[in-house]
Structure formats: C-alpha cells, structure tokens
Write a protein that holds these residues in place. Structure first.
Motif, short mmCIF file in Angstrom:
data_model
loop_
_atom_site.label_atom_id
_atom_site.label_comp_id
_atom_site.label_asym_id
_atom_site.label_seq_id
_atom_site.Cartn_x
_atom_site.Cartn_y
_atom_site.Cartn_z
N ILE A 36 0.84 -1.20 0.00
CA ILE A 36 0.00 0.00 0.00
C ILE A 36 0.87 1.25 0.00
N HIS A 37 1.91 1.22 0.83
CA HIS A 37 2.82 2.37 0.91
C HIS A 37 3.49 2.64 -0.43
N HIS A 38 3.88 1.57 -1.13
CA HIS A 38 4.59 1.75 -2.40
C HIS A 38 3.65 2.15 -3.54
N LYS A 39 2.46 1.60 -3.56
CA LYS A 39 1.59 1.77 -4.72
C LYS A 39 0.47 2.79 -4.54
N LEU A 40 0.02 3.00 -3.30
CA LEU A 40 -1.19 3.80 -3.10
C LEU A 40 -0.97 5.13 -2.38
N ALA A 41 0.18 5.31 -1.80
CA ALA A 41 0.40 6.47 -0.93
C ALA A 41 -0.02 7.79 -1.56
N GLN A 42 0.31 7.98 -2.82
CA GLN A 42 0.04 9.27 -3.47
C GLN A 42 -1.44 9.54 -3.65
N ARG A 43 -2.26 8.50 -3.66
CA ARG A 43 -3.70 8.70 -3.88
C ARG A 43 -4.50 8.70 -2.57
N LEU A 44 -3.83 8.44 -1.47
CA LEU A 44 -4.51 8.42 -0.18
C LEU A 44 -4.48 9.80 0.46
N THR A 45 -5.45 10.05 1.32
CA THR A 45 -5.43 11.30 2.08
C THR A 45 -4.36 11.20 3.16
N ALA A 46 -3.98 12.35 3.71
CA ALA A 46 -2.97 12.35 4.77
C ALA A 46 -3.44 11.51 5.96
N GLY A 47 -4.73 11.60 6.26
CA GLY A 47 -5.28 10.82 7.37
C GLY A 47 -5.21 9.33 7.12
N GLN A 48 -5.49 8.93 5.88
CA GLN A 48 -5.41 7.51 5.53
C GLN A 48 -3.98 7.00 5.59
N ARG A 49 -3.05 7.81 5.08
CA ARG A 49 -1.64 7.41 5.12
C ARG A 49 -1.17 7.24 6.56
N ASP A 50 -1.53 8.18 7.42
CA ASP A 50 -1.12 8.11 8.82
C ASP A 50 -1.72 6.90 9.52
N ALA A 51 -2.99 6.62 9.20
CA ALA A 51 -3.66 5.48 9.83
C ALA A 51 -2.99 4.17 9.43
N TYR A 52 -2.71 4.02 8.13
CA TYR A 52 -2.05 2.80 7.66
C TYR A 52 -0.63 2.68 8.23
N LYS A 53 0.05 3.82 8.36
CA LYS A 53 1.40 3.80 8.92
C LYS A 53 1.38 3.32 10.37
N THR A 54 0.38 3.78 11.11
CA THR A 54 0.25 3.36 12.51
C THR A 54 -0.02 1.86 12.61
N VAL A 55 -0.90 1.38 11.75
CA VAL A 55 -1.21 -0.05 11.75
C VAL A 55 0.03 -0.87 11.41
N LEU A 56 0.81 -0.39 10.43
CA LEU A 56 2.02 -1.09 10.03
C LEU A 56 3.02 -1.15 11.18
N THR A 57 3.19 -0.02 11.87
CA THR A 57 4.11 0.01 13.01
C THR A 57 3.69 -0.97 14.09
N ASN A 58 2.39 -0.99 14.39
CA ASN A 58 1.88 -1.90 15.41
C ASN A 58 2.03 -3.36 15.00
#
Length: 265
Positions: free
Chosen positions: A202-224
C-alpha cells in the motif's frame, strides 16, 4: 433393469450397477446417478462411486447437461467441491465455444470458490472476467469490485496496484474501504505477517492517492503489526532454542531449519 439395481439392498451390487449405467447410459442417467451421491445413500463407498461415475460422464458432457447439473448441485449444501468441479468443466467448454454466457459462469465459479475458501482461484477467474468486459459495460464496476474483494480475501498484495490503477474516484474509495476492513480482519486474526506485506505494498503503490489521514492510519497499523510480529518472533525463537536441546535429532533439525528461516528477526 440395470437402473433398478442401483437401488439394490446389496452395496456391491449398487456400486457395480452405478459404474455400468455410467458406462452404457452416459448423460441421460446423470441425474439418476447423482441421486446416489447424497446422504440418502448410506454407504460412503457407493456415494464415492456415484461421484466418480458422474464426473467421468460430465467430463465429456454437453453445455446443457453441465448447466443442469450445476443448477442441481447449487441447491445442495454437501456438494460444494463437486459443484466447483462441474462449473470448471462448464467454463472450459464455454471458453472453447467463445460463448456469451462465459463471463456469467466465471462469476458463478468465483462465488463458489470464495465460499469454499479458495480466494486465489476466485481472483483469477474474476481477473479474466474483468479483462474481457468492456469498460462501458453495465456490470464492469461490480465485476471490478468482486475482483478486488477476492484479492483482498486472498491477502494478495498485488491488489494495491489494481486499486491504484482505478481512475473512478467512487470505486477507488469503495476499494480503500474494503481494504481497511480486510486489514482489520487480518490484525484481529493475528495474521500480522500478511497484514505487513499488504501494508508495505500500500505504501509503495497507493500512498500518493490516499489522504494524509489515511496514510497516517495505515502507517500506525504497520508500526503496530511490526511490533507484534517482532514480539511473536522473540517468543518463537525462545521456544526453538529449547527445541535445539531435544534428544531427538529430527526435532533439533526442524528447529534449526526454522531458526534459519527466521534469520535476523
């Protein structure tokens, strides 16, 4: 008379009669043979003989017979695997004939595969269907969403590119919503490894099309997920280290092999 022997009280007679009817009668007796595949036939060996005979007939059956058999099997809760096999035979025949009903049958097959927890195969069917569907077709959007859902069910990281390539904003957001739901399911099921692979893609392919909130949420999930996976790896390594002390050589070798696979976790 031979068909009557299929209901004989002797198991061996029923088996032999089913095999013989299948050989001599062919398609016209397929429904009679299928009657011996359900729970009304007490003997498992006879039921299996009936299935084997039916599939041998259906391998060379015409489209109408295959379609009728699919319809009959779809009403049964005990015949999922056989319904899939017959649908596969029908799809193969329809491909050769370049039939207009092919796409509909492939979607039917995909639904049966998903129900049988075979999402990878379902996604393959739906990819074919979507590829053969004109963009202006009334069913194109629904087919695309079915394809995405099947890929998500399989936790296939390639779904990120499929979503990223979608130019319809409404469909894109629906897919992202489905993606979020699937990630939640993977995390709840403690399948962090699958979630991590999906999130990295998702980070590699979708990041540019996601909102800042979506990117942050996915980043948090990935870290966890990474933290949870690391903790699980520590526990697993500790268990494997004790296994290296086992008296049995096969047990020690298995532990060493798994430790090598884990690498520098």
């Amino acid at each position: 008379p031979l068909q009557g022997l299929m209901s004989d009280s002797d198991r061996g007679v029923r088996q032999a009669a089913i095999a013989t009817v299948g050989t001599l009668g062919g398609e016209k007796y397929i429904q009679a043979i299928l009657q011996h595949t359900d729970a009304t036939e007490a003997e498992a060996t006879v039921r299996q003989q009936a299935w084997d005979t039916a599939l041998a007939i259906l391998a060379n059956a015409n489209e109408e017979t295959l379609a009728d058999t699919c319809a009959a099997l779809s009403k049964r809760i005990d015949a999922g695997a056989y319904q899939i096999r017959v649908l596969q035979l029908l799809v193969t025949k329809l491909k050769v004939a370049k039939s207009k009903s092919l796409r509909g049958r492939q979607r039917e097959l995909a639904a049966a595969l998903l129900k049988a927890d075979r999402p990878d195969e379902a996604a393959e069917q739906l990819a074919d269907v979507f590829g053969a569907t004109p963009s202006g077709d009334a069913q194109a959007k629904a087919i695309w969403l079915e394809w995405v859902d099947a890929m998500l069910a399989a936790a296939d990281p390639a779904v990120s590119k499929v979503i990223a390539d979608q130019t319809d904003d409404e469909l894109f957001q629906q897919a992202v919503s489905s993606l979020t739901t699937r990630l939640s399911q993977l995390v709840a099921a403690q399948k962090q490894d699958a979630a991590i692979v999906l999130l990295e893609e998702i980070h590699h392919k979708l990041a540019q099309r996601l909102t800042a909130g979506q990117r942050d949420a996915y980043k948090t999930v990935l870290t966890n997920c990474r933290a949870s996976q690391a903790a699980a790896d520590v526990q697993r390594v500790a268990k494997l280290a004790l296994q290296l002390l086992a008296a049995e050589e096969p047990s020690r070798k298995a532990a060493q092999a798994e430790l090598t696979t884990l690498g520098d976790f």
